[in-house]
Design a protein around this motif. Structure first.
Motif, PDB file in Angstrom:
ATOM      1  N   GLY A  34     -40.721 -37.107 -58.800  1.00 44.43           N
ATOM      2  CA  GLY A  34     -40.280 -37.634 -60.033  1.00 44.43           C
ATOM      3  C   GLY A  34     -40.780 -37.458 -61.183  1.00 44.43           C
ATOM      4  O   GLY A  34     -41.989 -37.378 -61.218  1.00 44.43           O
ATOM      5  N   HIS A  35     -40.007 -37.172 -62.383  1.00 39.50           N
ATOM      6  CA  HIS A  35     -40.448 -37.067 -63.854  1.00 39.50           C
ATOM      7  C   HIS A  35     -41.445 -35.844 -63.700  1.00 39.50           C
ATOM      8  O   HIS A  35     -41.095 -34.795 -62.960  1.00 39.50           O
ATOM      9  N   GLY A  36     -42.174 -35.750 -64.787  1.00 36.13           N
ATOM     10  CA  GLY A  36     -42.951 -34.397 -64.864  1.00 36.13           C
ATOM     11  C   GLY A  36     -42.962 -34.112 -66.456  1.00 36.13           C
ATOM     12  O   GLY A  36     -41.889 -34.125 -67.206  1.00 36.13           O
ATOM     13  N   GLY A  37     -43.931 -33.218 -66.588  1.00 35.59           N
ATOM     14  CA  GLY A  37     -43.982 -32.465 -68.024  1.00 35.59           C
ATOM     15  C   GLY A  37     -43.820 -33.639 -68.924  1.00 35.59           C
ATOM     16  O   GLY A  37     -45.014 -34.623 -69.074  1.00 35.59           O
ATOM     17  N   SER A  38     -43.298 -33.489 -70.078  1.00 34.60           N
ATOM     18  CA  SER A  38     -42.971 -34.321 -71.116  1.00 34.60           C
ATOM     19  C   SER A  38     -42.483 -35.713 -70.683  1.00 34.60           C
ATOM     20  O   SER A  38     -42.656 -36.760 -71.460  1.00 34.60           O
ATOM     21  N   ASP A  39     -41.830 -35.705 -69.485  1.00 36.00           N
ATOM     22  CA  ASP A  39     -41.406 -37.113 -69.053  1.00 36.00           C
ATOM     23  C   ASP A  39     -42.559 -37.673 -68.168  1.00 36.00           C
ATOM     24  O   ASP A  39     -42.531 -37.294 -66.941  1.00 36.00           O
ATOM     25  N   HIS A  40     -43.362 -38.749 -68.564  1.00 35.09           N
ATOM     26  CA  HIS A  40     -44.377 -39.358 -67.699  1.00 35.09           C
ATOM     27  C   HIS A  40     -43.994 -40.110 -66.842  1.00 35.09           C
ATOM     28  O   HIS A  40     -44.566 -40.482 -65.871  1.00 35.09           O
ATOM     29  N   GLY A  41     -42.699 -40.772 -66.989  1.00 35.07           N
ATOM     30  CA  GLY A  41     -42.303 -41.689 -66.100  1.00 35.07           C
ATOM     31  C   GLY A  41     -42.980 -43.071 -66.542  1.00 35.07           C
ATOM     32  O   GLY A  41     -43.360 -43.299 -67.453  1.00 35.07           O
ATOM     33  N   ALA A  42     -42.951 -44.057 -65.528  1.00 33.62           N
ATOM     34  CA  ALA A  42     -43.706 -45.474 -65.870  1.00 33.62           C
ATOM     35  C   ALA A  42     -45.190 -44.998 -65.842  1.00 33.62           C
ATOM     36  O   ALA A  42     -45.740 -44.039 -65.099  1.00 33.62           O
TER      37      ALA A  42
END
Length: 429
Positions: A34-42
């Motif tokens: 899940g997530h990755g790159g610019s999307d750090h997630g929680a």
């Protein structure tokens, strides 16, 4: 004669090759970090281990699971990402569909505004079972709009429209049973092998589940905002145990599917095909406890469980966990409740949309020894609030509806206005 024999031999070889290739077809699993790159997630920062991000933990777990599966000749493993990059949600599902995968496993970490929330949970596709808690769906679907491709594709998608709900019900029925099977296996290994706390298997309207043409699960491996659980998620030990449990669940899932279909992993005759699970007539909630005391959502007495519905009748508060009309999920919810410490919990059936012929439901918006001031937030926000005093306690109630579902909707409406920790009260005439 030679030509005719050659044609027969060639036809036989082609047939044998086709059958052999079919028999040797590998079981394709798409692993999605899940997530990755610019999307750090929680993500959270701690003084001893620094900042931890969901995108790093999910990638570490997925790579471990994939490494174990790749050692098994029966499996083909496809990754949506193997480095710190952000594939769009449509890229992830398109990859799985294009490769005609047999299974899609998405790995995530949870987060909550409640510091006491902890435990694992697994989601399968379907309409949200409890409208009062949409944080997971909002968090995982919001990243659709990080990518222009997703924005163009899904910008007009309305998860609450009648057409969308009909489509969801049609699709979920096709893969629901298999997805529930894997979800139950994953949560079972977390509880029995890793001694984790499971919050159950749930249906959610999530893109990476909705758009897949195969059994799919989204695994929330724990809460990053929980001090102890976050350290476990960030540790080698935690990632090793979680990976091993997901791997074991996938292996057991394939064995179960092979037994059912007579596949290569089966050494015995396939079992009779089980009928697709049929929804029950009643909705089932798990009764955790009854008490004369009112507990708020974050109270330790509720053991960090989410999806709690308090109901008050004849002065007694009853606390129910979860809601479903599927027997398999009901049983998982009951096990989750007992694993959390509610040993005497049991399932209670509710007739959907049942109207009260004698009586009504109202919302208890406040109970306390002190009377509310006229300028209090509750009295300023709501009109026509009823008040009564019993045994030295002031009770304030609002609204009158005839069904439990309408009471839950009214409760949601008050929550949107900032009035929380209300209790649905059944009043008998």
């Amino acid at each position: 004669m030679y030509t005719q024999n050659f044609k027969i031999i060639l036809a036989f070889l082609l047939t044998f090759t086709t059958v052999f290739a079919s028999a040797q077809k590998k079981f394709t699993v798409v692993l999605d970090a899940g997530h990755g790159g610019s999307d750090h997630g929680a993500n959270r920062s701690y003084s001893d281990i620094g900042r931890i991000a969901e995108k790093d933990i999910t990638l570490a777990i997925v790579l471990r699971v994939g490494s174990m599966l790749e050692k098994n000749k029966d499996f083909k493993v496809i990754y949506t990402r193997k480095i710190d990059e952000y594939p769009s949600l449509s890229d992830r599902t398109n990859l799985a569909n294009r490769n005609k995968a047999d299974l899609f496993v998405s790995v995530h970490c949870n987060s909550s505004v409640k510091p006491t929330a902890y435990g694992t949970e697994t989601f399968v596709q379907g309409p949200d079972q409890n409208d009062t808690n949409l944080e997971v769906a909002k968090r995982e679907n919001d990243v659709i709009f990080l990518d222009e491709k997703d924005k163009q594709t899904f910008g007009s998608y309305d998860a609450r429209s009648p057409e969308s709900l009909i489509a969801l019900k049609l699709q979920q029925s096709k893969y629901l049973e298999s997805s529930l099977l894997l979800g139950g296996l994953v949560e079972g290994y977390f509880v029995n092998k890793d001694k984790r706390s499971s919050r159950g298997v749930w249906q959610k309207n999530l893109h990476v589940l909705r758009m897949n043409a195969m059994p799919s699960v989204l695994i929330e491996t724990g809460f990053i905002n929980h001090p102890e659980e976050s350290h476990y998620l960030a540790s080698d030990r935690g990632q090793d145990e979680i990976s091993q449990s997901i791997f074991n669940a996938i292996i057991d899932y394939k064995k179960a599917i092979d037994r059912k279909t007579g596949g290569a992993a089966s050494n015995r005759k396939p079992e009779p095909e089980k009928k697709e699970e049929v929804p029950l007539k009643n909705d089932f909630r798990i009764l955790l406890l009854t008490s004369s005391v009112k507990y708020n959502d974050e109270d330790p007495a509720l053991k960090g469980l989410n999806y709690i519905l308090p109901l008050k009748e004849n002065g007694i508060y009853k606390y129910y966990y979860g809601v479903t009309n599927m027997a398999s999920i009901r049983d998982i919810n009951l096990k989750t409740a007992k694993d959390a410490g509610f040993r005497n919990a049991y399932a209670v059936g509710f007739m959907p949309n049942q109207k009260l012929s004698l009586g009504y439901y109202t919302l208890e918006v406040y109970a306390g020894k002190d009377k509310l001031a006229t300028n209090s937030f509750i009295l300023q926000t709501l009109k026509d609030v009823d008040r009564e005093k019993t045994n030295g306690i002031f009770y304030y109630t609002y609204g009158k509806v005839n069904s439990l579902e309408d009471a839950v909707k009214l409760q949601k409406d008050l929550e949107s206005k900032g009035i929380k920790n209300t209790v649905i009260q059944k009043v008998n005439n």
